[in-house]
Design an enzyme around this catalytic site. Structure first.
Site, PDB file in Angstrom:
ATOM      1  N   HIS A 164       8.277 -12.073  50.031  1.00 27.30           N
ATOM      2  CA  HIS A 164       8.205 -11.373  48.751  1.00 27.30           C
ATOM      3  C   HIS A 164       7.220 -12.134  47.889  1.00 27.30           C
ATOM      4  CE1 HIS A 164       9.755  -8.917  45.366  1.00 27.30           C
ATOM      5  NE2 HIS A 164       9.296  -9.939  44.690  1.00 27.30           N
ATOM      6  N   CYS A 165       6.165 -11.488  47.489  1.00 28.82           N
ATOM      7  CA  CYS A 165       5.115 -12.169  46.736  1.00 28.82           C
ATOM      8  C   CYS A 165       5.220 -11.823  45.256  1.00 28.82           C
ATOM      9  CB  CYS A 165       3.748 -11.751  47.263  1.00 28.82           C
ATOM     10  SG  CYS A 165       2.410 -12.692  46.526  1.00 28.82           S
ATOM     11  N   PRO A 166       5.585 -12.771  44.389  1.00 28.33           N
ATOM     12  CA  PRO A 166       5.662 -12.456  42.969  1.00 28.33           C
ATOM     13  C   PRO A 166       4.285 -12.210  42.358  1.00 28.33           C
ATOM     14  CG  PRO A 166       6.198 -14.768  43.368  1.00 28.33           C
ATOM     15  CD  PRO A 166       6.009 -14.137  44.688  1.00 28.33           C
TER      16      PRO A 166
END
Lengths: 407, 149
Positions: free
Chosen positions: A167-169
């Site tokens: 999950h890439c913020p």
């Protein structure tokens, strides 16, 4: 006092479980926290704006007009890849409908046999053989499915994602099967753009200093990243130092990330598998998905087919609302739109996409615990769904009125 | 959901449990049978061609296997990595994937063919036998479900 049942058509994205936000009527799908994504946008657009404003006029005149043109094309490509990564469905697997969940539960019980009371049942794992390696498929208690190989559940978005990478913020979304190549192209093109701007900063400063003399160059280039100033007393230019540091770390982190993902692609691994050490070290289970050939692995990941989204976000479905005629209950409080509800809608997991399926009684406790449970949902008229829970307390009167109407 | 198996000796308990399972299975056929994915060749989309026992009385084995094998072939065609997929990928990348706003991907074209095939199978073969198949895309490409109508 009578209740009126109104059927209205809604888009399916409004009823999807999980913690995603949707925009443009379901066309855009992102994670809930978007703050870091806005920061990414600001950094990229801000840096490029400074480059185009302060340096391109000089470079276009003294070197070549192709420089800003190429920079503009690269910038547009970076933005396109970023938006594509952020806005697309990463490969979310829809949750099991009640019947499928029940079917799987029955299969699990049959496989487990009789468990003595007081003992924990064995973990829900299915073994499959892929290319002569045994791979364990885990059961997801939230989505009620056995996760396909390489899928993982993202706790931030509360979805199972196929070929889950991470999950890439920074992009405000998960990176999975459907948007991994856009993410990779984004990091790679951003590396190129950063290196390009960095290089032409140096060139610009060098050329100006050759023209004017070095000391005055630093005063004339306020928005750039002067890089050759280290020969002077750096402490007199704190802002300059800050700019260089930011640029340095950004460059190394983005280039480092691109390098890391290039390595992963060549081995056909995901970040998730790499972190968990699924295919390395003491496990001695080799990666069954790798073609053992770097070129083939790269081709599969980057030039493979474009997978369709299995979440039908913009499809239409029926939704039934109970609207009471009482003056104290305005229409908005009785609608089941999720935006007004502070409590997460647990019926979203049970709301089937096909309106005339009904939930079997015995599956209900394992799937949802709604505030009101109609005693016999099977007696309901088929197109009428169970009334979704209404979070506001004053609508309890309405639900009892609705029940009266049904029975 | 817990089976109410009364306490008994080992042999009786096994028989009673088995009977309960049989009852459950015949009751569940009234709803649906789910054909799961076959992961033996990796993560490409394939469904198991093993004939489920619940359908034994409803449909011939060969018809069922034909349907599932044809579906598998369609998905294999959609996911094939070869010249056409490279070309599509490179062209799309060169246009920053904006070309997909006007062009349909190969996968989407095959999905339309699959939808048509399933509808045709339902009309010709399964509906006369009181069964219906759902398109796997509606279940996240996880299962092909057969249900009795």
């Amino acid at each position: 006092m009578s209740a009126v049942m109104i059927t209205r058509k809604v888009r399916k994205w409004e009823k999807l479980p999980g913690k995603n936000t949707f925009c443009c009527d379901g066309r855009v799908m992102m994670a809930r926290q978007k703050g870091v994504f806005y920061l990414t946008l600001f950094l990229i657009v801000g840096t490029c704006a400074l480059f185009f404003a302060f340096e391109c006029p000089y470079l276009a005149v003294h070197l070549s007009p192709a420089i800003p043109v190429f920079a503009a094309l690269l910038f547009l490509f970076v933005m396109a890849m970023l938006l594509r990564t952020s806005f697309s469905d990463p490969g979310v697997l829809p949750r099991a409908l009640p019947e499928e969940a029940t079917f799987i539960e029955m299969e699990i019980e049959a496989a487990n046999g009789n468990v003595p009371a007081g003992q924990r049942p064995p973990p829900r794992i299915r073994n499959v053989q892929i290319n002569n390696q045994i791979v364990k498929l885990k059961y997801c208690y939230t989505c009620k499915i056995f996760r396909p190989p390489r899928a993982s559940h993202c706790s931030i978005c509360d979805n199972c994602v196929d070929r889950f990478d991470h999950h890439c913020p920074w992009v405000g979304n998960c990176v999975g099967k459907r948007n991994y190549r856009y993410f990779y192209l984004f990091t790679m093109s951003l590396s190129l753009l950063t290196i390009y701007i960095f290089t032409f900063d140096i060139v610009h400063v060098v050329m100006r200093s050759v023209d004017n003399g070095f000391l005055s160059t630093l005063k004339e280039t306020p928005g750039t990243y002067p890089l050759l100033h280290y020969r002077l007393s750096i402490t007199k230019q704190p802002l300059v130092v800050l700019c260089v540091l930011v640029c340095f770390f950004t460059l190394w982190s983005v280039v480092g990330l691109t390098g890391f993902h290039t390595y992963l692609i060549s081995l056909n691994q995901t970040t998730n598998e790499d972190i968990k050490g699924s295919w390395s070290g003491k496990n001695r289970v080799q990666n069954p998905y790798s073609h053992k050939n770097i070129i083939k692995n790269c081709c599969e990941v980057l030039c493979g087919p474009t997978y369709p989204s299995v979440l039908d976000r913009r499809g239409l479905m029926q939704e039934d609302l109970a609207v009471s005629a009482t003056p104290d209950a305005p229409f908005s409080s009785s609608s089941s739109s999720s935006s007004s509800n502070p409590v997460p809608q647990t019926t979203k997991t049970t709301a089937p996409l096909i309106p005339n399926e009904h939930t079997p009684d015995d599956a209900k406790p394992s799937i949802a615990d709604t505030a009101e449970k109609s005693p016999s949902p099977k007696e309901e008229h088929p197109p009428v769904e169970r009334v979704p829970p209404l979070a506001s307390p004053e609508t309890d009167a309405e639900t009892s009125v609705v029940k009266d109407k049904i029975h | 959901m817990q089976g109410l198996v009364p306490a008994a000796t080992d042999g009786n308990m096994a028989t009673e449990f088995h009977n309960l399972q049989e009852l459950r299975h015949s009751a569940s056929l009234a709803n649906k049978v789910f054909i799961q994915r076959d992961y033996s060749e990796g993560t490409t989309c394939r469904f198991q061609t093993k004939f489920p026992s619940e359908l034994e009385s409803r449909i011939e084995r060969t018809l069922f296997e034909d349907t599932v094998k044809t579906l598998n072939n369609y998905y294999a065609e959609a996911e094939k990595i070869g010249g056409q997929s490279y070309l599509e990928g490179c062209l799309a990348c060169a246009t920053a994937y904006l070309i997909f706003l006007c062009m349909e991907t190969r996968y989407e074209k095959v999905l339309k063919k699959i939808a048509k095939y399933i509808q045709e199978q339902n009309e010709k073969i399964y509906a006369p036998r009181g069964l219906l198949i759902t398109d796997p895309i509606e279940r996240g490409m996880r299962v092909v479900s057969f249900f009795a109508v």
